[in-house]
Design a protein around this motif. Sequence first.
Motif, PDB file in Angstrom:
ATOM      1  N   GLY A  74     -33.078   9.820  26.316  1.00 44.94           N
ATOM      2  CA  GLY A  74     -32.772  11.222  26.589  1.00 44.94           C
ATOM      3  C   GLY A  74     -33.332  11.636  27.934  1.00 44.94           C
ATOM      4  O   GLY A  74     -33.875  10.808  28.684  1.00 44.94           O
ATOM      5  N   GLN A 109     -22.784   8.004  24.041  1.00 43.07           N
ATOM      6  CA  GLN A 109     -23.323   9.299  23.596  1.00 43.07           C
ATOM      7  C   GLN A 109     -23.333   9.430  22.081  1.00 43.07           C
ATOM      8  O   GLN A 109     -22.327   9.215  21.403  1.00 43.07           O
ATOM      9  N   SER A 159     -32.064  18.015  19.483  1.00 39.83           N
ATOM     10  CA  SER A 159     -31.221  19.201  19.277  1.00 39.83           C
ATOM     11  C   SER A 159     -30.351  18.971  18.051  1.00 39.83           C
ATOM     12  O   SER A 159     -30.093  17.824  17.669  1.00 39.83           O
TER      13      SER A 159
HETATM   14  C1  LIG Z   1     -20.925  22.080  21.768  1.00 42.63           C
HETATM   15  C2  LIG Z   1     -22.090  21.191  22.134  1.00 42.63           C
HETATM   16  C3  LIG Z   1     -22.007  19.863  21.831  1.00 42.63           C
HETATM   17  C4  LIG Z   1     -23.081  19.020  22.131  1.00 42.63           C
HETATM   18  N1  LIG Z   1     -22.990  17.706  21.794  1.00 42.63           N
HETATM   19  C5  LIG Z   1     -24.053  16.914  22.000  1.00 42.63           C
HETATM   20  C6  LIG Z   1     -24.028  15.552  21.591  1.00 42.63           C
HETATM   21  O1  LIG Z   1     -23.025  15.029  21.083  1.00 42.63           O
HETATM   22  N2  LIG Z   1     -25.133  14.809  21.797  1.00 42.63           N
HETATM   23  C7  LIG Z   1     -26.278  15.316  22.378  1.00 42.63           C
HETATM   24  O2  LIG Z   1     -27.257  14.558  22.528  1.00 42.63           O
HETATM   25  N3  LIG Z   1     -26.308  16.593  22.790  1.00 42.63           N
HETATM   26  C8  LIG Z   1     -25.232  17.395  22.633  1.00 42.63           C
HETATM   27  N4  LIG Z   1     -25.270  18.676  23.077  1.00 42.63           N
HETATM   28  C9  LIG Z   1     -26.426  19.099  23.930  1.00 42.63           C
HETATM   29  C10 LIG Z   1     -27.634  19.484  23.120  1.00 42.63           C
HETATM   30  O3  LIG Z   1     -27.602  20.847  22.794  1.00 42.63           O
HETATM   31  C11 LIG Z   1     -28.940  19.214  23.915  1.00 42.63           C
HETATM   32  O4  LIG Z   1     -28.881  19.916  25.125  1.00 42.63           O
HETATM   33  C12 LIG Z   1     -29.193  17.739  24.194  1.00 42.63           C
HETATM   34  O5  LIG Z   1     -29.097  16.986  23.001  1.00 42.63           O
HETATM   35  C13 LIG Z   1     -30.580  17.568  24.793  1.00 42.63           C
HETATM   36  O6  LIG Z   1     -30.730  16.237  25.211  1.00 42.63           O
HETATM   37  P1  LIG Z   1     -32.158  15.616  25.423  1.00 42.63           P
HETATM   38  O7  LIG Z   1     -32.906  15.633  24.139  1.00 42.63           O
HETATM   39  O8  LIG Z   1     -31.969  14.305  26.104  1.00 42.63           O
HETATM   40  O9  LIG Z   1     -32.809  16.576  26.515  1.00 42.63           O
HETATM   41  P2  LIG Z   1     -33.897  17.717  26.384  1.00 42.63           P
HETATM   42  O10 LIG Z   1     -33.551  18.688  25.327  1.00 42.63           O
HETATM   43  O11 LIG Z   1     -34.139  18.233  27.756  1.00 42.63           O
HETATM   44  O12 LIG Z   1     -35.202  16.947  25.868  1.00 42.63           O
HETATM   45  C14 LIG Z   1     -35.954  16.060  26.615  1.00 42.63           C
HETATM   46  C15 LIG Z   1     -37.154  15.680  25.760  1.00 42.63           C
HETATM   47  O13 LIG Z   1     -37.889  14.690  26.433  1.00 42.63           O
HETATM   48  C16 LIG Z   1     -39.271  14.976  26.268  1.00 42.63           C
HETATM   49  N5  LIG Z   1     -39.958  14.393  27.422  1.00 42.63           N
HETATM   50  C17 LIG Z   1     -39.933  14.789  28.708  1.00 42.63           C
HETATM   51  N6  LIG Z   1     -40.650  13.938  29.476  1.00 42.63           N
HETATM   52  C18 LIG Z   1     -41.142  12.993  28.645  1.00 42.63           C
HETATM   53  C19 LIG Z   1     -41.952  11.843  28.824  1.00 42.63           C
HETATM   54  N7  LIG Z   1     -42.380  11.473  30.055  1.00 42.63           N
HETATM   55  N8  LIG Z   1     -42.273  11.114  27.740  1.00 42.63           N
HETATM   56  C20 LIG Z   1     -41.846  11.445  26.504  1.00 42.63           C
HETATM   57  N9  LIG Z   1     -41.056  12.531  26.260  1.00 42.63           N
HETATM   58  C21 LIG Z   1     -40.713  13.274  27.330  1.00 42.63           C
HETATM   59  C22 LIG Z   1     -39.372  16.479  26.223  1.00 42.63           C
HETATM   60  O14 LIG Z   1     -40.544  16.872  25.518  1.00 42.63           O
HETATM   61  C23 LIG Z   1     -38.095  16.847  25.471  1.00 42.63           C
HETATM   62  O15 LIG Z   1     -38.322  16.932  24.074  1.00 42.63           O
HETATM   63  C24 LIG Z   1     -24.226  19.534  22.781  1.00 42.63           C
HETATM   64  C25 LIG Z   1     -24.291  20.887  23.089  1.00 42.63           C
HETATM   65  C26 LIG Z   1     -23.236  21.709  22.777  1.00 42.63           C
HETATM   66  C27 LIG Z   1     -23.337  23.176  23.115  1.00 42.63           C
END
Ligand SMILES: Cc1cc2nc3c(=O)[nH]c(=O)nc-3n(C[C@H](O)[C@H](O)[C@H](O)COP(=O)(O)OP(=O)(O)OC[C@H]3O[C@@H](n4cnc5c(N)ncnc54)[C@H](O)[C@@H]3O)c2cc1C
Length: 329
Positions: A214, A254, A275
Amino acid sequence: MNTEILIIAEHSNGELDPITSDLMAWGAQIGAAKGWKTGVLVAGAGLDPVVAALRSSGVDALHVLDDPALAVYNAGTYVEAIAALLAKAPQRLVLVGHTYLGIEMSGAIAARLDATLWSNCRSIAASDHGYQVTRPISRGAYTSALEVDGAGLTLITLQRGTALPVRPSRPGSPQIISLDMPSGLPVSPIRVTGQTSAELGTDITKADILVAVGRGIGEQEHLREYQDLADILGGSIASSRPLVDMGWLPVDYQVGLSGRTVQPRVYLACGISGSMQHLAGMRSSKVIIAINEDPNAPIFEVAHYGIVGDINAILPELTQAAKLGANAR
Ligand SMILES: Cc1cc2nc3c(=O)[nH]c(=O)nc-3n(C[C@H](O)[C@H](O)[C@H](O)COP(=O)(O)OP(=O)(O)OC[C@H]3O[C@@H](n4cnc5c(N)ncnc54)[C@H](O)[C@@H]3O)c2cc1C
């Protein structure tokens, strides 16, 4: 349609979407508690393979609306047809997948029928006056439990990956009821001019072990190290959506609501917040291990094992341990 509970089936290219089995399991549980019959509505064209797949599903009835007008999904046509059928044969409860299709149709059907709609639910159980449902709130940080009055027609959409721990087994063949396309439907204001399907090069749904990355991994250059770990473990890399949106990985990787639904033996979530859209695609993995520097990250609510810390510091140690393990095998 002489059943109190109706499940709207999802399918494509003759294959049933797994969400339909989850909905049938929830429906069977409510049916058993309330003494109600459960039916499945299958709408489309050329439905024989889908009907065959549902013959041993244990529901009481299969309502089959097989019509060339439904060959291509058009929300306008589908909504009007299903709403007209429901208006003629009132049900008590309609269960729909919280999928793109289900989200689109359920609101419009509920509006046509003046029905109650609770969307994005994670569970449903029978209660004295209706149903108890749970739904995520505050961007998935909490789960709310609600008592839903079941006096009128209620539509519930359920998230993917919310399967019951134990599926009720109800052997038996359903009654198959062929339905005619309702007449006099308004012409859909939507004109479908073509269809595309994703050409998936990599099938992460087949992997036994997924190393999912992520936004927390920080830099695109770090991807190589996660790929190495996946290779050593004999698995595949997977991703949250932001990395795909940023062009770091193709969409094939994804996981989530708008990505793929996976159920590997091990899901290692690296720097993924958890999320609700992401959880929708991986919640049913057998063992979930999460690494995140934020101890309050929602991913820890579904993780079986969690490590709070900097992923970039932990990864080299994990890779080293995996190498030792691989050499010992
Ligand atoms: C209609 C719709 C559909 C969607 N479909 C999908 C989907 O299919 N799949 C999907 O994944 N998302 C989807 N999303 C997006 C979703 O809402 C989130 O924005 C997304 O999942 C966040 O991705 P993430 O966890 O990689 O990023 P972030 O939410 O930014 O999280 C990053 C995480 O990494 C951690 N972190 C940061 N640095 C470090 C480090 N050095 N070491 C350890 N941890 C660290 C943080 O604490 C945080 O928890 C959708 C959104 C919408 C509105």
